[in-house]
Scaffold this motif. Structure first.
Motif, PDB file in Angstrom:
ATOM      1  N   GLU A 150       0.847  -1.181   0.000  1.00  0.00           N
ATOM      2  CA  GLU A 150       0.000   0.000   0.000  1.00  0.00           C
ATOM      3  C   GLU A 150       0.887   1.236   0.000  1.00  0.00           C
ATOM      4  OE1 GLU A 150      -3.850  -0.091   2.283  1.00  0.00           O
ATOM      5  OE2 GLU A 150      -2.752  -1.628   3.375  1.00  0.00           O
ATOM      6  N   GLU A 151       0.575   2.192  -0.861  1.00  0.00           N
ATOM      7  CA  GLU A 151       1.424   3.367  -1.046  1.00  0.00           C
ATOM      8  C   GLU A 151       1.701   4.055   0.289  1.00  0.00           C
ATOM      9  OE1 GLU A 151       3.910   5.179  -3.406  1.00  0.00           O
ATOM     10  OE2 GLU A 151       2.417   3.790  -4.217  1.00  0.00           O
ATOM     11  N   GLY A 152       2.988   4.287   0.559  1.00  0.00           N
ATOM     12  CA  GLY A 152       3.390   4.988   1.772  1.00  0.00           C
ATOM     13  C   GLY A 152       3.590   4.100   2.982  1.00  0.00           C
ATOM     14  N   ALA A 153       3.251   2.829   2.879  1.00  0.00           N
ATOM     15  CA  ALA A 153       3.368   1.933   4.035  1.00  0.00           C
ATOM     16  C   ALA A 153       4.828   1.557   4.285  1.00  0.00           C
ATOM     17  CB  ALA A 153       2.536   0.677   3.811  1.00  0.00           C
ATOM     18  N   PHE A 154       5.190   1.413   5.528  1.00  0.00           N
ATOM     19  CA  PHE A 154       6.534   0.939   5.874  1.00  0.00           C
ATOM     20  C   PHE A 154       6.468  -0.421   6.555  1.00  0.00           C
ATOM     21  CE2 PHE A 154       4.973   4.133   8.834  1.00  0.00           C
ATOM     22  CZ  PHE A 154       4.855   3.400   9.996  1.00  0.00           C
ATOM     23  N   SER A 155       5.244  -0.960   6.679  1.00  0.00           N
ATOM     24  CA  SER A 155       5.024  -2.307   7.187  1.00  0.00           C
ATOM     25  C   SER A 155       3.987  -2.940   6.279  1.00  0.00           C
ATOM     26  CB  SER A 155       4.525  -2.245   8.630  1.00  0.00           C
ATOM     27  OG  SER A 155       4.297  -3.539   9.160  1.00  0.00           O
ATOM     28  N   THR A 156       4.265  -4.130   5.753  1.00  0.00           N
ATOM     29  CA  THR A 156       3.347  -4.700   4.764  1.00  0.00           C
ATOM     30  C   THR A 156       3.351  -6.219   4.806  1.00  0.00           C
ATOM     31  OG1 THR A 156       2.655  -4.509   2.448  1.00  0.00           O
ATOM     32  CG2 THR A 156       4.998  -4.831   2.855  1.00  0.00           C
ATOM     33  N   ARG A 198      10.858   0.796  -1.891  1.00  0.00           N
ATOM     34  CA  ARG A 198       9.819   1.706  -1.389  1.00  0.00           C
ATOM     35  C   ARG A 198      10.047   2.103   0.073  1.00  0.00           C
ATOM     36  NH1 ARG A 198       5.147   1.048  -4.710  1.00  0.00           N
ATOM     37  NH2 ARG A 198       5.931   0.777  -6.839  1.00  0.00           N
ATOM     38  N   GLY A 199      11.101   1.616   0.679  1.00  0.00           N
ATOM     39  CA  GLY A 199      11.421   2.016   2.049  1.00  0.00           C
ATOM     40  C   GLY A 199      10.700   1.243   3.134  1.00  0.00           C
ATOM     41  N   VAL A 200      10.161   0.067   2.801  1.00  0.00           N
ATOM     42  CA  VAL A 200       9.458  -0.747   3.788  1.00  0.00           C
ATOM     43  C   VAL A 200      10.449  -1.263   4.838  1.00  0.00           C
ATOM     44  CG1 VAL A 200       8.222  -2.936   4.116  1.00  0.00           C
ATOM     45  CG2 VAL A 200       7.566  -1.378   2.263  1.00  0.00           C
ATOM     46  N   LYS A 201      10.021  -1.257   6.112  1.00  0.00           N
ATOM     47  CA  LYS A 201      10.905  -1.662   7.210  1.00  0.00           C
ATOM     48  C   LYS A 201      10.548  -3.021   7.804  1.00  0.00           C
ATOM     49  CE  LYS A 201      12.959   2.255   6.816  1.00  0.00           C
ATOM     50  NZ  LYS A 201      12.729   3.358   7.759  1.00  0.00           N
ATOM     51  N   GLU A 202       9.318  -3.446   7.609  1.00  0.00           N
ATOM     52  CA  GLU A 202       8.870  -4.699   8.223  1.00  0.00           C
ATOM     53  C   GLU A 202       7.938  -5.429   7.265  1.00  0.00           C
ATOM     54  OE1 GLU A 202       6.332  -6.134  12.167  1.00  0.00           O
ATOM     55  OE2 GLU A 202       5.847  -4.257  11.142  1.00  0.00           O
ATOM     56  N   ILE A 203       8.110  -6.745   7.145  1.00  0.00           N
ATOM     57  CA  ILE A 203       7.200  -7.559   6.344  1.00  0.00           C
ATOM     58  C   ILE A 203       6.655  -8.693   7.204  1.00  0.00           C
ATOM     59  CG2 ILE A 203       8.318  -7.050   4.137  1.00  0.00           C
ATOM     60  CD1 ILE A 203       9.617  -9.880   4.321  1.00  0.00           C
ATOM     61  N   THR A 204       5.452  -9.137   6.857  1.00  0.00           N
ATOM     62  CA  THR A 204       4.859 -10.309   7.492  1.00  0.00           C
ATOM     63  C   THR A 204       4.529 -11.319   6.403  1.00  0.00           C
ATOM     64  OG1 THR A 204       3.885  -8.961   9.254  1.00  0.00           O
ATOM     65  CG2 THR A 204       2.984 -11.175   8.931  1.00  0.00           C
ATOM     66  N   ALA A 422       7.942  11.521  21.370  1.00  0.00           N
ATOM     67  CA  ALA A 422       8.878  11.610  20.241  1.00  0.00           C
ATOM     68  C   ALA A 422       8.235  12.478  19.161  1.00  0.00           C
ATOM     69  CB  ALA A 422       9.204  10.228  19.689  1.00  0.00           C
ATOM     70  N   PRO A 423       9.039  13.114  18.312  1.00  0.00           N
ATOM     71  CA  PRO A 423       8.481  13.930  17.233  1.00  0.00           C
ATOM     72  C   PRO A 423       7.919  13.058  16.115  1.00  0.00           C
ATOM     73  CG  PRO A 423      10.871  13.895  17.105  1.00  0.00           C
ATOM     74  CD  PRO A 423      10.507  13.211  18.383  1.00  0.00           C
ATOM     75  N   PRO A 424       6.906  13.537  15.389  1.00  0.00           N
ATOM     76  CA  PRO A 424       6.280  12.747  14.318  1.00  0.00           C
ATOM     77  C   PRO A 424       7.229  12.409  13.181  1.00  0.00           C
ATOM     78  CG  PRO A 424       5.457  15.014  14.317  1.00  0.00           C
ATOM     79  CD  PRO A 424       6.232  14.832  15.581  1.00  0.00           C
ATOM     80  N   GLY A 425       8.345  13.121  13.070  1.00  0.00           N
ATOM     81  CA  GLY A 425       9.311  12.816  12.018  1.00  0.00           C
ATOM     82  C   GLY A 425       9.952  11.445  12.160  1.00  0.00           C
ATOM     83  N   LEU A 426       9.773  10.810  13.323  1.00  0.00           N
ATOM     84  CA  LEU A 426      10.358   9.477  13.541  1.00  0.00           C
ATOM     85  C   LEU A 426       9.426   8.351  13.107  1.00  0.00           C
ATOM     86  CD1 LEU A 426      12.151   9.895  17.004  1.00  0.00           C
ATOM     87  CD2 LEU A 426      13.176   9.793  14.724  1.00  0.00           C
ATOM     88  N   ILE A 427       8.201   8.683  12.653  1.00  0.00           N
ATOM     89  CA  ILE A 427       7.286   7.645  12.188  1.00  0.00           C
ATOM     90  C   ILE A 427       7.900   6.908  10.999  1.00  0.00           C
ATOM     91  CG2 ILE A 427       5.059   7.234  11.055  1.00  0.00           C
ATOM     92  CD1 ILE A 427       3.878   9.438  12.741  1.00  0.00           C
ATOM     93  N   GLY A 428       7.876   5.579  11.087  1.00  0.00           N
ATOM     94  CA  GLY A 428       8.488   4.765  10.041  1.00  0.00           C
ATOM     95  C   GLY A 428       9.940   4.455  10.302  1.00  0.00           C
ATOM     96  N   LYS A 429      10.445   4.849  11.468  1.00  0.00           N
ATOM     97  CA  LYS A 429      11.859   4.604  11.818  1.00  0.00           C
ATOM     98  C   LYS A 429      11.949   3.740  13.073  1.00  0.00           C
ATOM     99  CE  LYS A 429      13.803   8.795   9.752  1.00  0.00           C
ATOM    100  NZ  LYS A 429      12.643   9.062   8.900  1.00  0.00           N
ATOM    101  N   PHE A 430      13.097   3.078  13.230  1.00  0.00           N
ATOM    102  CA  PHE A 430      13.373   2.288  14.419  1.00  0.00           C
ATOM    103  C   PHE A 430      14.035   3.164  15.470  1.00  0.00           C
ATOM    104  CE2 PHE A 430      13.242  -1.024  11.136  1.00  0.00           C
ATOM    105  CZ  PHE A 430      12.405  -1.961  11.743  1.00  0.00           C
ATOM    106  N   VAL A 431      13.590   3.021  16.715  1.00  0.00           N
ATOM    107  CA  VAL A 431      14.180   3.756  17.829  1.00  0.00           C
ATOM    108  C   VAL A 431      14.345   2.802  19.005  1.00  0.00           C
ATOM    109  CG1 VAL A 431      13.222   5.976  17.108  1.00  0.00           C
ATOM    110  CG2 VAL A 431      11.912   4.525  18.655  1.00  0.00           C
ATOM    111  N   MET A 432      15.251   3.150  19.910  1.00  0.00           N
ATOM    112  CA  MET A 432      15.405   2.378  21.143  1.00  0.00           C
ATOM    113  C   MET A 432      14.565   3.031  22.232  1.00  0.00           C
ATOM    114  SD  MET A 432      17.220  -0.246  20.528  1.00  0.00           S
ATOM    115  CE  MET A 432      17.450  -0.802  22.232  1.00  0.00           C
TER     116      MET A 432
END
Length: 450
Positions: A150-156, A198-204, A422-432
């Motif tokens: 799906e367009e814009g998704a980082f988990s799919t 497309r920059g996806v970070k996680e797949i199932t 956290a700031p919204p700019g971190l959406i789609g990123k991994f953080v500790m």
């Protein structure tokens, strides 16, 4: 699986130049993707079909058409005159009922079963040209969509197999999904490359029973899992997490346990449906594993993958279930200590053996047993989550919290939800994040690094 298939169909529309309508009342085509696992799912679809039957009448400006709750459509036809609406029903319910669905609901223009998704381009072309598509009598063959992105998704989701050969006595899935079909690794690899770009970070990885995967080029699911992780590593992919579902315990091999333990990309939240704690009921369900076998699997997993957390499915009130059988569910839950569970009572599905078995349990008893199981699971969940506080974990931030716009919500490798500032700019990123406390089923955390 339905989410993945809906996304793949949406991609077909987008590639052909279609775009999402701002509201279903203004759409040229409405596609309803259905499920047949439980009767309640089909009943909800019948409600939707009633809504769209009324909408189609209004869109066609038929005499007596009602506009209540259809104000958008009413203004639309007032401005433009009659505007046709094409209604398509797809998925498992479509496969189960096929032509009978159109006879009962004449407003349905096309019924697309689980093996006939290849008809969508022809349906779209017919709508564009103001014609009607008539399918051939050829027996459709299941084929995997190139992508469920799906367009814009980082988990799919990435479907790797379809269908089921298990025939659990209560389950309609083998009848509406057909026999197991495994997707060739080459197709999976191509989709992984597309998702990486497309920059996806996680797949199932998806299937009705992923761990019975049998590809032409990879002999089994553990081999496939290792091949996927190896390809992601060699290609420098941004996909850091690989999850999978669903899993039947009977096919959860030692090789799969070893693959999970050795591959850092494989998520540590595993959903392994136990369904029941009584061997007698498991046999009647045709699950083909025993209580002892399931507990042995849990023991091996926790010994090999210390950070694993388990979730499960539990069914109460199966035909013939006694108080003693129910007690074995309770004792198994206490022994395994699932972090979460999907709990439900037996709902007969027409066409399955369990629907006509002797010893049907009355509804009041089923509800009472289900409530006991829910209460116990809530207690166990609180205890397991409390035991995980104080840990520092990797979190994939995925959305802004609805309760506090200054917070993000994310998920752990164990599929747990975490809220943290956290700031919204971190959406789609991994953080500790440090897991500091628990609020309901969500951790409250503190970001350590982004």
């Amino acid at each position: 699986m339905n989410l993945a298939e809906s996304a793949s169909v949406e991609q077909l529309f987008i590639k052909r130049g279609w775009s999402k309508a701002e509201d279903a009342q203004l759409a040229d085509i409405v596609v309803i993707n259905t499920c047949s696992v439980r009767t309640s799912a089909e009943e909800r679809i019948f409600g939707r079909l009633g809504f769209f039957t009324g909408l189609k009448k209004l869109r066609a400006c038929e005499p007596g058409a009602k506009s209540r709750n259809l104000e958008l459509a009413a203004r639309y036809v007032e401005e433009k005159g009659p505007v046709p609406l094409t209604l398509v029903v797809m998925g498992c319910m479509a496969q189960r009922l096929l032509d009978g669905l159109k006879k009962e609901w004449p407003a349905v223009d096309y019924v697309v079963g689980t093996f006939a998704k290849g008809n969508f381009p022809y349906i779209m072309e017919a709508v564009e040209q103001g014609k009607t598509f008539v399918s051939t009598d050829e027996e459709p063959v299941y084929s995997f969509a190139p992508s469920s992105y799906e367009e814009g998704a980082f988990s799919t989701f990435v479907p790797i197999m379809h269908g089921c050969n298990n025939f659990c006595s209560y389950c309609i899935v083998p009848y509406v999904r057909g026999r197991e079909v495994s997707r060739p690794f080459g197709e999976i690899r191509d989709e992984l490359d597309l998702l990486s770009a497309r920059g996806v970070k996680e797949i199932t990885l998806l299937g009705q029973n992923v761990n019975s995967y049998r590809g032409e080029d990879w002999k089994d699911f553990p081999s496939l899992l290792r091949a996927i992780c190896s390809h992601l590593e060699r290609s420098g992919s941004c996909i850091e997490w690989v999850g999978f579902g669903s899993s039947n315990p009977k096919d959860f091999s030692d090789e799969l346990v070893e693959a999970i333990a050795s591959e850092d990309r494989v998520c540590r939240g595993l959903h392994i449906a136990v369904q029941h704690g009584s061997d007698r009921i498991l046999k009647a369900m045709n699950r083909r594993y025993t209580r002892a076998g399931y507990l042995s699997l849990v023991e091996r997993l926790r010994a090999s993958v210390p950070d694993v957390e388990l979730s499960t499915d539990i069914m109460l009130g199966f035909p013939g279930e006694t108080d003693e059988d129910f007690g074995k569910v309770i004792s198994l839950m206490r022994e395994v200590r699932f972090e979460s569970a999907f709990m439900y009572y037996f709902n007969p599905r027409e066409g399955t053996p369990a629907a006509t078995m002797e010893g049907q349990v009355d509804l009041e008893t089923k509800k009472a047993r289900l409530q006991q199981v829910i209460d116990l699971q809530l207690e166990i969940t609180r205890s397991v989550m409390a035991g995980r506080t104080g840990r520092k974990v990797k979190v994939l931030a995925d959305t802004v919290s609805r309760n506090d716009r200054g917070e993000l919500l994310g998920k752990t490798s164990q599929n747990e939800r975490v809220a943290f500032e956290a700031p919204p700019g971190l959406i789609g990123k991994f953080v500790m994040v440090s897991l500091d406390s628990v609020n309901g089923n969500t951790f409250r955390g503190r970001m350590i690094s982004g």
